[in-house]
Design an enzyme around this catalytic site. Structure first.
Site, PDB file in Angstrom:
ATOM      1  N   HIS A 199      22.934-102.707  63.531  1.00 56.03           N
ATOM      2  CA  HIS A 199      24.123-101.972  63.951  1.00 56.03           C
ATOM      3  C   HIS A 199      23.899-101.561  65.412  1.00 56.03           C
ATOM      4  O   HIS A 199      22.788-101.149  65.769  1.00 56.03           O
ATOM      5  CB  HIS A 199      24.269-100.667  63.172  1.00 56.03           C
ATOM      6  CG  HIS A 199      24.745-100.790  61.768  1.00 56.03           C
ATOM      7  ND1 HIS A 199      24.116-101.531  60.816  1.00 56.03           N
ATOM      8  CD2 HIS A 199      25.816-100.222  61.142  1.00 56.03           C
ATOM      9  CE1 HIS A 199      24.765-101.415  59.664  1.00 56.03           C
ATOM     10  NE2 HIS A 199      25.809-100.632  59.831  1.00 56.03           N
ATOM     11  N   GLU A 202      28.409 -98.632  67.557  1.00 46.53           N
ATOM     12  CA  GLU A 202      29.396 -98.053  66.630  1.00 46.53           C
ATOM     13  C   GLU A 202      29.731 -96.644  67.106  1.00 46.53           C
ATOM     14  O   GLU A 202      30.899 -96.284  67.212  1.00 46.53           O
ATOM     15  CB  GLU A 202      28.804 -98.024  65.202  1.00 46.53           C
ATOM     16  CG  GLU A 202      29.712 -97.343  64.167  1.00 46.53           C
ATOM     17  CD  GLU A 202      29.064 -97.201  62.776  1.00 46.53           C
ATOM     18  OE1 GLU A 202      27.817 -97.275  62.682  1.00 46.53           O
ATOM     19  OE2 GLU A 202      29.805 -97.013  61.799  1.00 46.53           O
TER      20      GLU A 202
HETATM   21  O1  LIG Z   1      28.907 -97.398  59.143  1.00 45.01           O
HETATM   22  C1  LIG Z   1      27.682 -97.236  58.973  1.00 45.01           C
HETATM   23  N1  LIG Z   1      26.854 -97.158  60.040  1.00 45.01           N
HETATM   24  C2  LIG Z   1      25.526 -96.974  59.928  1.00 45.01           C
HETATM   25  N2  LIG Z   1      24.902 -96.838  58.738  1.00 45.01           N
HETATM   26  C3  LIG Z   1      25.661 -96.903  57.622  1.00 45.01           C
HETATM   27  C4  LIG Z   1      27.045 -97.097  57.689  1.00 45.01           C
HETATM   28  N3  LIG Z   1      27.519 -97.104  56.424  1.00 45.01           N
HETATM   29  C5  LIG Z   1      26.478 -96.933  55.617  1.00 45.01           C
HETATM   30  N4  LIG Z   1      25.343 -96.805  56.323  1.00 45.01           N
HETATM   31  C6  LIG Z   1      24.027 -96.587  55.699  1.00 45.01           C
HETATM   32  O2  LIG Z   1      23.587 -95.293  56.051  1.00 45.01           O
HETATM   33  C7  LIG Z   1      22.261 -95.164  55.576  1.00 45.01           C
HETATM   34  C8  LIG Z   1      21.505 -94.200  56.409  1.00 45.01           C
HETATM   35  O3  LIG Z   1      20.979 -94.768  57.543  1.00 45.01           O
HETATM   36  C9  LIG Z   1      21.700 -96.566  55.541  1.00 45.01           C
HETATM   37  O4  LIG Z   1      21.415 -96.869  54.183  1.00 45.01           O
HETATM   38  C10 LIG Z   1      22.846 -97.437  56.071  1.00 45.01           C
HETATM   39  O5  LIG Z   1      22.858 -98.703  55.445  1.00 45.01           O
END
Ligand SMILES: O=c1[nH]cnc2c1ncn2[C@@H]1O[C@H](CO)[C@@H](O)[C@H]1O
Length: 340
Positions: A199, A202
């Site tokens: 990621h 974002e």
């Molecule tokens: O949109 C998102 N951005 C970043 N992490 C996310 C998102 N949705 C779910 N997770 C989740 O957040 C947890 C903590 O880091 C991770 O398990 C990741 O997969």
């Protein structure tokens, strides 16, 4: 519009950015919350869940996300959750999905890595058999848990190496979690043949995406919407064919963008950046992949042919092995031809 809606519903699709626990349906979350009542803040009443899933900002979203993660306490929970995700994807005619799975969260709670991987692989077989969905895994480091989480995620990936594993990722917050520190872990994962899909961009700016490219060897970027602020970066992504996994409703619900009509996807597409459209954490954001396609169609002014091309893009950007990509592209062609 109804025509487009039904075209999207029947269209064979690929989903590239969807989180494991974030895909738990309200029914499953409520069931798990009831099982663990008194030890969890998550409401056991599905009606109250929608309220619980109102996010003030990204940090609040992660806090709530982790409270749901805490409901997954044994390998049976993992098996059930994963199989039910397959059901929901199949219902939407998703034929192939790369699910972002965070083994660290489960291993830390005492589920052995081997049992965890067996549970997701059992669900993978079941989903293929019962729902016609090919599930693959992206193992992601939860960034907020730092280097110990990176170490453990890599260990589980390399030691267990479940059949469905195709990529290595990095999720969670970006603020205060610089990407470069994870370079050694991505280097090892890539050396072992896993694709790099962190990621980035974002909730922070384009510099984080540059870091993901330069330091982590990103082949695809989770979200990456901040690229729209940097012409040079958009040109780089376009020239090198590095796709972004865009999740419009997620960005609205975590307040990464304030207005869906102003979503950067239009700028990215206009600049020739390859994008796919994805759902991220669909029940938490009150969306589905079908709705994300409808939203993208509205923002980008797509007709049925444009929507079919969007589905093709996701297949092309995927890490589906063998002739799986060609087979799914042929399915899309056949569907489009049959719809006339
Ligand atoms: O949109 C998102 N951005 C970043 N992490 C996310 C998102 N949705 C779910 N997770 C989740 O957040 C947890 C903590 O880091 C991770 O398990 C990741 O997969």
């Amino acid at each position: 519009m109804t025509d487009l809606t039904s075209f999207i519903a029947g269209l064979p699709k690929a989903e590239l950015h969807v989180h494991h626990v974030g895909s738990a349906s309200p029914r499953i979350v409520a069931e798990l919350a009831a099982r663990h009542e008194g030890t969890s803040p998550v409401p056991a009443d599905p009606a109250r869940l929608a309220e619980y899933f109102e996010f003030r900002d990204f940090a609040h979203f992660i806090e709530i996300y982790l409270s749901v993660v805490d409901l997954i306490r044994d390998d049976e929970d993992v098996r059930l959750l994963t199989y039910e995700i397959g059901r929901e994807l199949g219902r939407q005619n998703v034929r192939y999905a790369e699910l972002t799975v965070t083994p660290y969260s489960s291993v830390r709670r005492g589920i052995p890595a081997k049992a965890f991987c067996e549970a997701i692989e059992d669900a993978r077989s079941g989903a293929a058999r019962d729902f016609g969905v090919d599930l693959r895994w992206c193992f992601d480091i939860p960034g907020e848990a730092g280097l110990p989480a990176a170490e453990e995620t890599l260990r589980v990936a390399l030691d267990e190496r479940p059949d469905g594993l195709v990529s290595f990722g990095l999720g969670g917050p970006e603020i205060g979690v610089p990407r470069p520190q994870f370079k050694p872990y991505f280097d090892q994962a890539r050396a072992a043949g896993l694709h790099s899909v962190p990621h980035a961009g974002e909730t922070t700016g384009p510099e984080t995406i540059w870091d993901a490219l330069r330091e982590l060897g990103a082949e695809r970027i989770g979200h990456g919407i901040a690229a729209a602020q940097d012409e040079r970066l958009m040109a780089h992504l376009a020239e090198n064919g590095i796709p972004l996994e865009v999740c419009p409703t997620s960005n609205l619900r975590t307040r990464a963008v304030t207005d869906l009509d102003q979503h950067p996807i239009t700028t990215l597409v206009a600049a020739g950046v390859p994008v796919s459209v994805n759902s991220d954490d669909p029940p938490m954001f009150g969306t589905t992949l079908e709705q994300e396609y409808a939203t993208a169609a509205r923002l980008l002014g797509l007709d049925t042919a444009g929507v079919a091309d969007l589905a093709r893009a996701a297949v092309r950007h995927s890490f589906r092995p063998g002739d799986g990509k060609a087979a799914l592209l042929a399915e899309i062609d056949a569907y489009q031809a049959a719809q006339g």
